[in-house]
Design an enzyme around this catalytic site. Structure first.
Site, PDB file in Angstrom:
ATOM      1  N   ASP A   1       0.853  -1.184   0.000  1.00  0.00           N
ATOM      2  CA  ASP A   1       0.000   0.000   0.000  1.00  0.00           C
ATOM      3  C   ASP A   1       0.890   1.236   0.000  1.00  0.00           C
ATOM      4  O   ASP A   1       2.094   1.154   0.221  1.00  0.00           O
ATOM      5  CB  ASP A   1      -0.963  -0.011   1.183  1.00  0.00           C
ATOM      6  CG  ASP A   1      -0.266  -0.092   2.529  1.00  0.00           C
ATOM      7  OD1 ASP A   1       0.949   0.175   2.584  1.00  0.00           O
ATOM      8  OD2 ASP A   1      -0.931  -0.415   3.525  1.00  0.00           O
TER       9      ASP A   1
ATOM     10  N   ASP B   1      -7.419  -7.830   1.037  1.00  0.00           N
ATOM     11  CA  ASP B   1      -6.431  -7.945   2.111  1.00  0.00           C
ATOM     12  C   ASP B   1      -7.084  -7.517   3.412  1.00  0.00           C
ATOM     13  O   ASP B   1      -8.034  -6.725   3.400  1.00  0.00           O
ATOM     14  CB  ASP B   1      -5.208  -7.053   1.855  1.00  0.00           C
ATOM     15  CG  ASP B   1      -5.475  -5.604   2.255  1.00  0.00           C
ATOM     16  OD1 ASP B   1      -5.100  -5.222   3.387  1.00  0.00           O
ATOM     17  OD2 ASP B   1      -6.093  -4.860   1.459  1.00  0.00           O
TER      18      ASP B   1
END
Length: 374
Positions: A89, A264
């Site tokens: 991320d 996720d």
């Protein structure tokens, strides 16, 4: 990265992501390795649960150990000894989570390090540089996670700034000549027209995949489902769709029903450490005294190392004694449960039996199947 779409069942999609480091079967769940480790697990143990890809955290890996140490090792794959794909991320959500100790401007985000209080600045360009050092197979653009609740005007301003940051992320990614993949992130809160505007802007820029961000931040579940049903069909069909930070097993099922390819969440690992274990019949709270003398495994339908070798009574004992092994065995089980769920979903899509699979999933947990809005 190459995305192949094999078949569909309703809106659900069965495919795969093909990387130089390996293939990821989709729909896929990515365990979270915030600091370069899935907490308490070796890479070999994580792989044994069925994971094809991990998620790393750009923000935390930037603060510790930092870019210099990462480059000395080669990249994050070498640093943590995981030679399969990694998605990172951008740090945007972690900055969002800092709350009052950060200041967001057009240029980027000013904040104090949660480690030592040092003044730090993070912007789209720096995020791309960090992820380049990490060697991420999938790089995420730097964006602002629109909070909930937010007025439509607040959500619009946030989304439009994220679009400008998306352009800067794309430009820096290209300048670095990063050979890996870059995903855009669709923002806009719970407002469908803003989600439309965000997606159009991202498609105009051009990305290798598209994530839906800014969900699972406190909004009602019905709003999450509504936004997914609205936006997923509009995402280019030849690109993977990633629902960020989600979620519970039923959230994965509902995301797949609406066309999501990637997920996720820290839930399976965090809940494992707190004694909340997912099974085919619902959640088991291993700290409950009724498990003290139970010689049965956690889940007779699970093939994980924990279920094949240990009883509920033993796991209860380890938890009561605060033994590290308890958290590890719990984590192995929860991660395997999530991967078995994804395997089941993939198989059901392949055979055109997703509705039956979903019905069985909810029936086994004594719940009704949520209706699709559209």
């Amino acid at each position: 990265m190459k995305f192949e779409l094999d078949t569909t069942d309703g809106r659900a999609r069965r495919g795969r992501l093909i990387f130089d480091r390996g293939t990821v079967e989709t729909p896929a769940f990515m365990p979270v390795g915030t600091y370069g480790t899935v907490k308490g697990m070796t890479p070999e143990e994580v792989r044994a649960t069925g994971a094809d890809i991990l998620l790393g955290n750009t923000f935390h890996l930037w603060l510790r150990p930092g870019e210099e140490i990462m480059r000395k090792h080669g990249d994050l794959h070498d640093f943590m000894n995981w030679q399969r794909p990694i998605l990172t991320d951008s740090g945007g959500f972690q900055v969002f989570s800092l709350g009052d100790i950060r200041k967001i401007t057009e240029e980027g985000v000013h904040f104090r390090s949660p480690i030592n209080g040092e003044k730090i600045f993070l912007d789209p360009e720096k995020s791309m540089q960090i992820q380049d050092a990490l060697g991420s197979d999938v790089v995420m653009i730097f964006d602002e996670c629109t909070p909930y609740p937010a007025t439509e005007d607040e959500a619009r301003k946030s989304m439009q700034m994220s679009l400008r940051w998306a352009r800067r992320s794309r430009d820096e990614f290209d300048r670095l000549e990063n050979p890996n993949s870059l995903f855009g992130i669709i923002q806009g809160g719970v407002y469908e027209d803003l989600r439309d505007e965000s997606l159009k802007g991202l498609v105009d820029i051009g990305f290798d995949g598209y994530a839906v961000g800014g969900l699972a931040v406190g909004e009602p579940k019905a709003d999450m489902h509504r936004i997914l049903e609205h936006i997923c069909p509009q995402i280019p069909a030849d690109k993977p769709r990633y629902l960020m930070g989600v979620g519970k097993p039923e959230d994965l099922v509902e995301g797949v029903r609406r066309g999501v390819d990637m997920f996720d969440c820290v839930m399976p690992t965090r809940n494992a450490r707190n004694g909340h274990l997912f099974t085919s019949e619902g959640v088991i709270k291993i700290r409950n005294a009724r498990h003290r003398d139970d010689t049965s495994p956690l889940d007779t339908k699970c093939d994980c190392y924990t279920c094949k070798n240990y009883s509920r009574a033993y796991l209860y004992h380890l938890d009561r004694c605060n033994e590290i092994l308890g958290a590890r065995l719990n984590t192995i089980h929860n991660l395997r449960y999530y991967q078995m769920l994804m395997e089941g979903l993939r198989g059901a899509i392949e055979t055109g039996t997703l509705d039956a699979f979903v019905a069985d999933f909810y029936t086994s947990q004594g719940r009704e199947v949520p209706e699709l809005v559209n």
